[in-house]
Scaffold this motif. Structure first.
Motif, PDB file in Angstrom:
ATOM      1  N   PHE A  47       0.675  -1.130  -0.122  1.00 23.65           N
ATOM      2  CA  PHE A  47      -0.021   0.085   0.096  1.00 23.65           C
ATOM      3  C   PHE A  47       0.843   1.281  -0.059  1.00 23.65           C
ATOM      4  CE2 PHE A  47      -2.405  -3.284   2.141  1.00 23.65           C
ATOM      5  CZ  PHE A  47      -3.560  -3.386   1.181  1.00 23.65           C
ATOM      6  N   ARG A  48       2.258   1.202   0.109  1.00 24.27           N
ATOM      7  CA  ARG A  48       3.256   2.191   0.129  1.00 24.27           C
ATOM      8  C   ARG A  48       2.940   2.926  -1.308  1.00 24.27           C
ATOM      9  NH1 ARG A  48       9.512   2.414   0.324  1.00 24.27           N
ATOM     10  NH2 ARG A  48       9.626   4.587   0.971  1.00 24.27           N
ATOM     11  N   THR A  49       3.100   4.491  -1.118  1.00 24.73           N
ATOM     12  CA  THR A  49       3.448   5.091  -2.455  1.00 24.73           C
ATOM     13  C   THR A  49       4.447   6.094  -2.091  1.00 24.73           C
ATOM     14  OG1 THR A  49       2.514   6.303  -4.197  1.00 24.73           O
ATOM     15  CG2 THR A  49       1.605   6.731  -1.977  1.00 24.73           C
ATOM     16  N   LEU A  50       5.233   6.184  -3.407  1.00 25.00           N
ATOM     17  CA  LEU A  50       6.163   7.218  -3.302  1.00 25.00           C
ATOM     18  C   LEU A  50       5.780   8.624  -4.020  1.00 25.00           C
ATOM     19  CD1 LEU A  50       9.444   5.165  -4.138  1.00 25.00           C
ATOM     20  CD2 LEU A  50       8.561   5.764  -1.864  1.00 25.00           C
ATOM     21  N   VAL A  51       4.482   8.666  -4.374  1.00 21.59           N
ATOM     22  CA  VAL A  51       3.871   9.565  -4.901  1.00 21.59           C
ATOM     23  C   VAL A  51       3.115  10.263  -3.834  1.00 21.59           C
ATOM     24  CG1 VAL A  51       2.316  10.451  -6.796  1.00 21.59           C
ATOM     25  CG2 VAL A  51       4.023   8.594  -7.169  1.00 21.59           C
ATOM     26  N   PRO A  52       3.310  11.330  -3.166  1.00 20.86           N
ATOM     27  CA  PRO A  52       2.465  12.009  -2.103  1.00 20.86           C
ATOM     28  C   PRO A  52       0.941  12.177  -2.445  1.00 20.86           C
ATOM     29  CG  PRO A  52       4.663  13.102  -2.147  1.00 20.86           C
ATOM     30  CD  PRO A  52       4.629  12.183  -3.327  1.00 20.86           C
ATOM     31  N   GLU A  54      -0.838  10.619  -4.113  1.00 29.80           N
ATOM     32  CA  GLU A  54      -1.575   9.273  -4.315  1.00 29.80           C
ATOM     33  C   GLU A  54      -1.938   8.953  -2.667  1.00 29.80           C
ATOM     34  OE1 GLU A  54       0.334   6.532  -6.565  1.00 29.80           O
ATOM     35  OE2 GLU A  54       0.286   7.751  -8.262  1.00 29.80           O
ATOM     36  N   ALA A  55      -1.279   9.290  -1.743  1.00 33.22           N
ATOM     37  CA  ALA A  55      -1.428   8.973  -0.515  1.00 33.22           C
ATOM     38  C   ALA A  55      -2.840   9.519   0.253  1.00 33.22           C
ATOM     39  CB  ALA A  55      -0.084   9.453   0.299  1.00 33.22           C
ATOM     40  N   GLY A  56      -3.305   8.644   1.000  1.00 32.67           N
ATOM     41  CA  GLY A  56      -4.445   9.003   1.527  1.00 32.67           C
ATOM     42  C   GLY A  56      -3.960   9.306   3.207  1.00 32.67           C
ATOM     43  N   ILE A  57      -2.934   8.765   3.675  1.00 31.25           N
ATOM     44  CA  ILE A  57      -2.253   9.028   5.015  1.00 31.25           C
ATOM     45  C   ILE A  57      -0.816   8.958   4.926  1.00 31.25           C
ATOM     46  CG2 ILE A  57      -2.492   6.665   5.542  1.00 31.25           C
ATOM     47  CD1 ILE A  57      -3.663   7.318   8.300  1.00 31.25           C
ATOM     48  N   PHE A  58      -0.316   9.916   5.826  1.00 32.65           N
ATOM     49  CA  PHE A  58       1.124   9.758   5.887  1.00 32.65           C
ATOM     50  C   PHE A  58       1.626   9.381   7.285  1.00 32.65           C
ATOM     51  CE2 PHE A  58      -0.405  12.957   2.916  1.00 32.65           C
ATOM     52  CZ  PHE A  58       0.369  12.991   1.691  1.00 32.65           C
ATOM     53  N   PHE A  59       2.552   8.663   7.178  1.00 31.20           N
ATOM     54  CA  PHE A  59       3.388   8.387   8.446  1.00 31.20           C
ATOM     55  C   PHE A  59       4.554   9.279   8.587  1.00 31.20           C
ATOM     56  CE2 PHE A  59       7.026   5.672  10.339  1.00 31.20           C
ATOM     57  CZ  PHE A  59       6.480   5.658  11.703  1.00 31.20           C
ATOM     58  N   ILE A  60       4.723   9.902   9.946  1.00 28.91           N
ATOM     59  CA  ILE A  60       5.821  10.685  10.264  1.00 28.91           C
ATOM     60  C   ILE A  60       6.759   9.808  11.060  1.00 28.91           C
ATOM     61  CG2 ILE A  60       6.354  12.888  11.640  1.00 28.91           C
ATOM     62  CD1 ILE A  60       3.579  13.702  11.431  1.00 28.91           C
ATOM     63  N   SER A  95       5.647  21.161   4.950  1.00 33.86           N
ATOM     64  CA  SER A  95       5.182  20.244   4.611  1.00 33.86           C
ATOM     65  C   SER A  95       3.725  20.612   3.895  1.00 33.86           C
ATOM     66  CB  SER A  95       4.956  19.082   5.075  1.00 33.86           C
ATOM     67  OG  SER A  95       4.177  17.951   4.616  1.00 33.86           O
ATOM     68  N   THR A  96       3.645  20.905   2.465  1.00 28.81           N
ATOM     69  CA  THR A  96       2.415  21.325   1.960  1.00 28.81           C
ATOM     70  C   THR A  96       1.325  20.396   2.365  1.00 28.81           C
ATOM     71  OG1 THR A  96       2.747  20.095  -0.161  1.00 28.81           O
ATOM     72  CG2 THR A  96       3.397  22.603  -0.173  1.00 28.81           C
ATOM     73  N   HIS A  97       1.435  19.059   2.339  1.00 27.14           N
ATOM     74  CA  HIS A  97       0.552  18.185   2.681  1.00 27.14           C
ATOM     75  C   HIS A  97       0.052  18.180   4.069  1.00 27.14           C
ATOM     76  CE1 HIS A  97       1.339  16.178  -1.240  1.00 27.14           C
ATOM     77  NE2 HIS A  97       2.595  16.328  -1.017  1.00 27.14           N
ATOM     78  N   ASN A 105      -4.483  13.959   8.583  1.00 26.45           N
ATOM     79  CA  ASN A 105      -4.147  12.726   7.720  1.00 26.45           C
ATOM     80  C   ASN A 105      -2.490  11.945   8.068  1.00 26.45           C
ATOM     81  OD1 ASN A 105      -2.967  14.732   6.086  1.00 26.45           O
ATOM     82  ND2 ASN A 105      -3.689  13.577   4.176  1.00 26.45           N
ATOM     83  N   HIS A 106      -2.010  12.347   9.039  1.00 31.02           N
ATOM     84  CA  HIS A 106      -0.820  12.295   9.394  1.00 31.02           C
ATOM     85  C   HIS A 106      -0.617  11.437  10.844  1.00 31.02           C
ATOM     86  CE1 HIS A 106      -0.004  15.198   6.225  1.00 31.02           C
ATOM     87  NE2 HIS A 106       1.475  14.842   6.501  1.00 31.02           N
ATOM     88  N   PHE A 107       0.069  10.593  10.969  1.00 29.63           N
ATOM     89  CA  PHE A 107       0.271   9.937  12.203  1.00 29.63           C
ATOM     90  C   PHE A 107       1.889   9.473  12.640  1.00 29.63           C
ATOM     91  CE2 PHE A 107       0.174   6.517   9.299  1.00 29.63           C
ATOM     92  CZ  PHE A 107       0.899   5.417   9.983  1.00 29.63           C
ATOM     93  N   LEU A 108       2.204   9.227  13.789  1.00 29.24           N
ATOM     94  CA  LEU A 108       3.353   8.923  14.230  1.00 29.24           C
ATOM     95  C   LEU A 108       3.307   7.816  15.448  1.00 29.24           C
ATOM     96  CD1 LEU A 108       3.927  10.508  17.329  1.00 29.24           C
ATOM     97  CD2 LEU A 108       4.439  12.506  15.769  1.00 29.24           C
ATOM     98  N   LEU A 109       4.292   7.314  15.774  1.00 26.42           N
ATOM     99  CA  LEU A 109       4.428   6.334  17.010  1.00 26.42           C
ATOM    100  C   LEU A 109       4.697   7.005  18.217  1.00 26.42           C
ATOM    101  CD1 LEU A 109       5.542   3.006  15.306  1.00 26.42           C
ATOM    102  CD2 LEU A 109       3.294   3.499  15.706  1.00 26.42           C
ATOM    103  N   HIS A 110       4.104   6.453  19.215  1.00 26.66           N
ATOM    104  CA  HIS A 110       4.623   6.902  20.500  1.00 26.66           C
ATOM    105  C   HIS A 110       4.881   5.440  21.151  1.00 26.66           C
ATOM    106  CE1 HIS A 110       4.174   7.911  24.682  1.00 26.66           C
ATOM    107  NE2 HIS A 110       4.504   9.314  24.351  1.00 26.66           N
TER     108      HIS A 110
END
Length: 123
Positions: A47-52, A54-60, A95-97, A105-110
């Motif tokens: 499900f990974r894309t290198l085209v921002p 096309e992404a529905g969600i972004f991992f920080i 980041s424009t996104h 639509n961004h998330f990170l881990l804790h």
């Protein structure tokens, strides 16, 4: 994480550690390898894309829990005041996104279980 000195044996199987029983997916996993496991799995995800666009969600790729802690000689965690958080914030502000969605639509881990009041710099 480099500050917590996770032994190299736990780097096997995308950070899950050596297999105990592969048939049921049981591994000898170190408690501080959640970020490594998750990140390495994302890198190979179908499900990974290198085209921002096309992404529905972004991992920080930033682990707030690990950045807030380091390991003392006795194994206890010690507060670090998140030395990398300012750099992460600057990147996100550019980041424009991130800006277009207000980060929704961004998330990170804790990955370390700590109360949010543990973070001394209140970012």
């Amino acid at each position: 994480h480099h500050r917590l000195s996770v032994e190299s044996i736990f780097q096997h199987n995308y950070g899950a550690g050596p297999a105990i029983n592969e048939d049921i997916g049981l591994y000898h996993t170190h408690q501080y390898t959640l970020f490594s496991i998750f990140y390495k799995r994302l890198l190979i995800s179908k499900f990974r894309t290198l085209v921002p666009a096309e992404a529905g969600i972004f991992f920080i790729p930033y682990d707030l829990g690990m950045d807030s802690s380091t390991c003392k000689q006795n194994g206890a965690l010690q507060q670090t005041n998140c030395p990398n958080v300012d750099a992460v914030i600057k990147i996100l502000e550019k980041s424009t996104h991130f800006k277009s969605s207000w980060g929704s639509n961004h998330f990170l881990l804790h990955s370390i279980n700590q109360m949010m009041t543990y973070y001394g710099n209140q970012k």
